[in-house]
Design an enzyme around this catalytic site. Structure first.
Site, short mmCIF file in Angstrom:
data_model
loop_
_atom_site.label_atom_id
_atom_site.label_comp_id
_atom_site.label_asym_id
_atom_site.label_seq_id
_atom_site.Cartn_x
_atom_site.Cartn_y
_atom_site.Cartn_z
CD GLU A 77 -1.74 -42.38 22.22
OE1 GLU A 77 -0.50 -42.32 22.07
OE2 GLU A 77 -2.32 -43.35 22.73
CG ASP A 136 5.18 -38.04 21.58
OD1 ASP A 136 4.33 -37.38 20.95
OD2 ASP A 136 5.74 -39.06 21.10
CB ALA A 142 -1.35 -52.82 14.59
N GLY A 143 -0.44 -49.47 14.94
CA GLY A 143 -0.19 -48.43 15.95
C GLY A 143 0.61 -48.94 17.13
CG ASP A 169 6.04 -44.34 19.01
OD1 ASP A 169 5.34 -44.14 20.01
OD2 ASP A 169 5.64 -44.13 17.85
C1 GLA Z 1 2.82 -41.92 17.08
C2 GLA Z 1 4.11 -41.12 17.22
C3 GLA Z 1 4.41 -40.79 18.67
C4 GLA Z 1 3.20 -40.16 19.34
C5 GLA Z 1 1.94 -40.97 19.06
C6 GLA Z 1 0.70 -40.28 19.57
O1 GLA Z 1 2.97 -43.19 17.66
O2 GLA Z 1 5.20 -41.85 16.70
O3 GLA Z 1 5.53 -39.96 18.75
O4 GLA Z 1 3.06 -38.82 18.96
O5 GLA Z 1 1.76 -41.23 17.67
O6 GLA Z 1 0.72 -40.20 20.94
#
Ligand code: GLA
Length: 398
Positions: free
Chosen positions: A45, A48, A134-135, A183
């Site tokens: 996490e 990236d 919600a991530g 993502d």
């Molecule tokens: C979000 C961002 C990703 C990444 C995550 C954390 O989802 O869009 O690029 O940085 O947070 O890992």
């Protein structure tokens, strides 16, 4: 990152607000259909955008698009069935909107045009299964799905990597979040039943079978919604860049945290403000955990994999400081359950979901217990979402 859909009133353009009862535009001829998935991230996490390693995959929860040309030179009509919300845009006048969700669409259209690609008027109807805030990257699903659809509809000849990168630029330039590439990459490139071990520097990807033995992936949505553009996401990225700048003074070859090892970090410790040192240290450790997790899953060692997930959460909570009380509560609640191998916050943080590696036959009972405990503490029912590792974007031409 997530889309904040807002309800807006239909604009009074001729033909525009007249929808069939099935939710399509009256004169809508569907030429292309897209299934664009959300994503989970097992581990890695905030690595990236530091050119590090991540381990995401697309999931079996998606945004569905229907697209067709509408014979106009520049008028486009967009309708979200899920939110009963619509707007229209003029291809010759793309500017940012006050309605956050429209900027994902406008941003994609803008980036396609910036590449010198020719579009004409189109209609687009979309329906989402992805919970907001919600991530699980409803935004990447929205951006990549639309970009893939327009690529197919107008035969733009964009590669998958072009689509991933333009979707990321749309997020930077129109949404205002300086996200990494994870993502968008996961939403487009995933393979069913596999995880991606992605090197975010080279974009080399290894596909690892998502074999969790007798376990499944359960997400628990805290229902604490975040907007990463407004949150501390961008400032975390700046803190990492600041660390790189300071360390590069003694190690000029260093371009990102990817180039920094523990020893170099320790050598520069007295030059780094405390928080910056902590952020850098987290990223270096998390990259190592991703590598170890890849080995663990290949060896079928679910226990080791789960321990790495907990270690990731602990450092996200204390060193990187992107968790929140609700996420910590759900992770802590899982810790003494012998049928849960690992849990952690997932995605950008400050809300959203925890990801839990849990024995399949214990899921129902755990959901019940977690619901009761979480409701007791916060007065909210967490939303359980069981997910499978699924394929990236699916394109159908009618
Ligand atoms: C979000 C961002 C990703 C990444 C995550 C954390 O989802 O869009 O690029 O940085 O947070 O890992």
């Amino acid at each position: 990152m997530n889309v904040n859909f807002t309800f807006i009133i239909f604009e009074t353009h001729i033909n525009f607000q007249i929808l069939h009862s099935d939710g399509n535009f009256k004169d809508f001829k569907v030429q292309v259909e897209i299934e664009s998935p959300g994503r989970i991230n097992l581990i890695g996490e905030h690595t990236d955008y530091n050119q590090g390693f991540v381990m995401p995959t697309a999931i079996d929860k998606k945004i569905y698009f229907k697209l067709g040309k509408n014979n106009s030179a520049s008028l486009c009509r967009i309708y979200s069935e899920t939110y009963n919300s619509s707007f229209q845009l003029n291809l010759q006048k793309i500017t940012k909107s006050k309605n956050p969700w429209e900027n994902y669409i406008l941003g994609v259209v803008n980036e396609i045009q910036q590449l010198g690609k020719q579009l004409s008027g189109f209609d687009c109807v979309l329906k989402s299964e992805l919970p907001i805030g919600a991530g699980i990257s409803s935004s990447a699903a929205l951006e990549c799905g639309l970009a893939s659809g327009l690529n197919e509809l107008f035969e733009l000849k964009l590669s998958k990597i072009d689509i991933i990168k333009l979707a990321q630029r749309a997020e930077h330039n129109f949404v205002g979040s300086n996200c990494g590439i994870m993502d968008q990459y996961a939403s487009v490139m995933s393979r069913k039943d596999h995880l991606i071990l992605l090197d975010c520097e080279s974009l080399d990807a290894e596909y690892i079978p998502a074999d969790f033995r007798n376990c499944k992936i359960l997400l628990l949505n805290t229902r604490v919604s975040h907007s990463l553009a407004d949150s501390k996401y961008n400032s975390r990225r700046q803190e990492c860049e600041e660390g790189v700048r300071i360390i590069a003074k003694t190690h000029p070859e260093v371009k990102s945290l990817r180039d920094i090892d523990e020893q170099m970090l320790e050598n520069s410790k007295d030059k780094l403000p405390g928080k910056i040192y902590e952020r850098c240290s987290y990223v270096i450790e998390e990259n190592k955990r991703v590598q170890k997790a890849a080995e663990a899953i290949k060896n079928g060692n679910v226990t080791e994999f789960g321990n790495l997930m907990y270690a990731s959460h602990d450092e996200l909570q204390h060193k990187y400081e992107v968790s929140c009380a609700e996420l910590d509560f759900l992770v802590d609640f899982s810790r003494d359950k012998e049928f849960i191998y690992g849990a952690r916050m997932m995605g950008g943080g400050f809300g959203g979901c925890t990801i839990n590696l849990i024995e399949t036959d214990k899921i129902d009972k755990f959901i019940e217990e977690a619901d009761k405990a979480y409701f007791g503490k916060f007065g909210i029912n967490p939303e359980p979402i069981i997910v499978e590792a699924d394929a990236g974007t699916i394109i159908t031409r009618n």
